[in-house]
Design an enzyme around this catalytic site. Structure first.
Site, mmCIF file in Angstrom:
data_model
loop_
_atom_site.group_PDB
_atom_site.id
_atom_site.type_symbol
_atom_site.label_atom_id
_atom_site.label_comp_id
_atom_site.label_asym_id
_atom_site.label_seq_id
_atom_site.Cartn_x
_atom_site.Cartn_y
_atom_site.Cartn_z
ATOM 1 N N ASP A 126 10.061 -29.896 -13.736
ATOM 2 C CA ASP A 126 8.986 -30.350 -12.852
ATOM 3 C C ASP A 126 7.756 -30.663 -13.700
ATOM 4 O O ASP A 126 7.015 -29.785 -14.110
ATOM 5 C CB ASP A 126 8.682 -29.245 -11.829
ATOM 6 N N LYS A 185 1.146 -36.981 -9.673
ATOM 7 C CA LYS A 185 -0.234 -36.747 -10.111
ATOM 8 C C LYS A 185 -0.769 -37.874 -10.988
ATOM 9 O O LYS A 185 -1.083 -38.945 -10.481
ATOM 10 C CB LYS A 185 -0.361 -35.372 -10.758
ATOM 11 N N THR A 190 12.091 -44.865 4.689
ATOM 12 C CA THR A 190 11.565 -46.212 4.901
ATOM 13 C C THR A 190 10.959 -46.776 3.624
ATOM 14 O O THR A 190 11.273 -47.895 3.209
ATOM 15 C CB THR A 190 10.512 -46.210 6.022
#
Length: 470
Positions: A298, A329, A354
Site C-alpha cells: 500500500d 494521494k 461506472t
C-alpha cells in the site's frame, strides 16, 4: 544557493490574527450548516496559496502557513499550490474534453486512453508491474486490489479452464459458500488501508475509524516495534523483526480460512509513522512466496517521491517485486499496479464500476510526473530530507525531552518523532504559522511537498526551536 521553484512565494510564514480569524469563522459557520466541519483544520483561500504556502481566509499575506511542513492536504499535494505546469495542463483541450465528456471507462474509453496511461501512470510503474487498474481513491484502490487477490486465489483453485459451478452461482446470491468463500486479507497492527468495508477490515490504526461498522474476520499480524536510535539497538530490532515474521507465518498457517494476500505499508503512516528494515520486508516477501500468498504494498501515502525514491518499497531491494502496489494521494488519481496477467479477472464485469478511474486525474498525474522529472524532484527530496534529518537530529540532542525516537533517516522528507505533549506542540506550531500533523498516539509527522527546499527546512527547524524554547 538553491534556485527557488516558486519565485512568488512568501519569505516565510506570517500570522497576523487568531486562527481561525473572523473571516474564517464566518466561512466555517456557513459551511457547517450544510457540511460536517468537526474535522476541519483550517479553511483555505487557494487562490492566494502558492508553492509551499497555503493561505487561510483572513490573510494576505496574514496567516500564511507552510503546509508542506505538515499535511500538504494529507500528503496529497506533490508539486505546490498553483503550480504553473499543472494550471496549463488543467486548461488544455485534452483536460477540458476529459472533464466535460467524462467516459465510463469500462464501456466507452477514449481513443487516447492507452496513451494517457502509458505516458503518465505507467511511465512510473514500479519495476516488474506493467499493468494498471485505475480507481477513484486510496480506499478504492485497496478494495479493488483485495477483490483481485480473491479472484486470483479462486482462479488458481479452479484451474485456467475452470468455470463457475451452478452451486457457486446460486450460493453467492445468498452470501454463502462456496460462491462466497471464506478467504482473508492479512494486515498489520496499527496499519491503515482505508475506510470502505474491505479496506476498513484491514485498518488497525484507531478505533474511531472502525467502531459501529461490521467487519470481516481477518487476521492482523504484529508490526515490528523498533527502538531508536537504530544503530544502538540493531540486535534487539533484528530479533523483534524476526519474531514478527514468525508470528505472521503462524497466523497465515493457522487462520480458520485461507489467507489470499498480505497487505502492508512501507511506513505505517496513520498508525504512528512506524518503520521496519529492508530485511524485514524481504523476509515478508520470502514468506509470501513460500506460502503462495500475494503481497500487496500500500503506497497510497508513501508513493510518488516523498521517501527519496519514487516508490518507497524500492528502498527494500526486493529479489522479486510485490504482486500488487496500490497508489493515490500525490498521484491525484488512484489504482493498483500488477504484473501477473492472471490478476485480470477471467470474465468481464467482475472488476467494474461506472467510472473505473477518471481520465482528467490521469492527465493531471501525467503533468505531475513531467514536473517531477523536469525538476528532478525525487533526487531533490532525498537531498532535502538528508539536510532536514541532520538538523532535526541536532534538535533532538538539544531537546531530548521534547523530541524522541526521531525516525526516517534516508527516507527523504518522510520524517517523524514522538512528542510527550504532541497535541499541545501542534497547536503552538500553528500559532507560529506552521501547520504540522500528527499520527498514532504521540507521533509528529512531516509531509512536505516535493518542492520543499532547504530554505523551507531551515524555517521549519527555526520555528520548532522557537516553540521548544517558549
Amino acid at each position: 544557493m538553491e534556485n527557488a521553484f516558486f519565485t512568488n512565494e512568501p519569505v516565510g510564514p506570517s500570522v497576523k490574527s487568531a486562527i481561525p480569524g473572523p473571516v474564517s469563522q464566518k466561512a466555517i459557520a456557513e459551511l457547517d450548516a450544510v457540511f460536517d466541519t468537526r474535522s476541519l483544520n483550517m479553511i483555505c483561500d487557494y487562490e492566494k496559496s502558492v508553492g509551499n504556502y497555503v493561505s487561510d481566509m483572513d490573510g494576505n499575506p496574514a496567516n500564511i502557513a507552510p503546509s508542506t511542513f505538515s499535511y500538504a492536504q494529507i500528503a496529497s499535494i506533490p508539486v505546490g499550490y498553483n503550480n504553473p505546469h499543472l494550471r496549463a495542463a488543467a486548461s488544455s483541450p485534452e483536460m477540458i474534453n476529459a472533464i466535460i465528456n467524462r467516459p465510463a471507462l469500462g464501456n466507452f474509453p477514449s481513443g487516447d486512453y492507452a496513451n494517457i496511461l502509458k505516458t503518465g501512470i505507467l511511465a512510473v510503474a514500479p519495476p516488474g508491474l506493467k499493468q494498471v487498474f485505475t480507481a477513484l481513491a486510496g480506499s478504492d484502490a485497496n478494495e479493488t486490489a483485495y477483490k483481485a487477490a480473491f479472484m486470483y486465489y479462486r482462479r488458481r483453485e479452479r484451474g485456467e479452464d475452470g468455470e463457475f459451478s451452478a452451486e457457486e452461482m446460486e450460493s453467492c446470491m445468498r452470501n454463502a459458500a462456496p460462491g462466497s468463500p471464506d478467504l482473508a486479507i492479512m494486515s498489520f497492527k496499527k496499519g491503515f488501508h482505508g475506510r470502505l468495508f474491505g479496506s476498513l477490515s484491514t485498518t488497525r490504526s484507531k478505533p474511531i475509524h472502525k467502531i459501529d461498522i461490521p467487519s470481516f474476520n481477518w487476521p492482523q499480524a504484529p508490526f515490528p516495534a523498533l527502538k531508536y536510535p537504530l544503530e544502538q539497538y540493531a540486535a534487539e530490532n533484528a530479533a523483534e523483526e524476526q519474531q514478527c515474521l514468525e508470528e505472521t507465518e503462524q497466523l497465515i498457517k493457522s487462520w480458520y480460512c485461507p489467507v489470499a494476500a498480505v497487505v502492508i505499508e512501507p511506513i505505517q503512516s496513520e498508525g504512528g509513522d512506524n518503520h521496519a528494515s529492508p530485511a524485514f520486508f524481504q523476509g515478508l516477501r520470502d514468506l509470501t512466496k513460500k506460502l503462495n500468498v500475494l503481497l500487496i504494498v500500500d503506497e497510497v501515502q508513501t508513493g510518488v517521491g516523498a521517501t527519496g525514491k519514487f516508490w518507497a518499497h524500492e528502498h527494500w531491494g526486493l529479489t522479486s517485486p510485490p504482486d500488487l502496489v496500490t497508489f493515490s494521494k500525490k498521484a491525484q488519481t488512484a489504482g493498483y499496479y500488477f504484473g501477473d496477467a492472471r490478476l485480470r479477472p477471467t470474465k468481464a464485469y467482475r472488476q467494474f464500476n461506472t467510472w473505473m478511474g477518471d481520465p482528467s486525474k490521469a492527465l493531471l498525474f501525467k503533468a505531475i510526473v513531467e514536473e517531477i522529472q523536469r525538476l528532478d524532484l525525487v533526487k531533490h527530496t532525498a537531498e532535502t530530507g538528508a539536510f532536514l534529518y541532520d538538523g532535526l537530529q541536532k534538535l533532538a540532542a538539544k531537546y531530548p525531552g521534547k523530541m524522541q525516537n526521531l525516525r526516517g533517516k534516508g527516507q527523504g522528507t518522510f520524517i517523524a518523532w514522538d512528542s510527550p505533549s504532541r497535541d499541545e506542540f501542534l497547536k503552538k506550531m500553528k500559532g507560529v504559522g506552521v501547520n504540522i500533523g500528527g499520527s498514532g498516539d504521540s507521533a509528529v509527522r512531516l509531509r512536505p511537498m516535493l518542492i520543499f527546499q532547504k530554505k523551507h527546512a531551515s524555517i521549519l527547524m527555526e520555528k520548532i526551536e522557537e516553540v521548544f524554547k517558549a
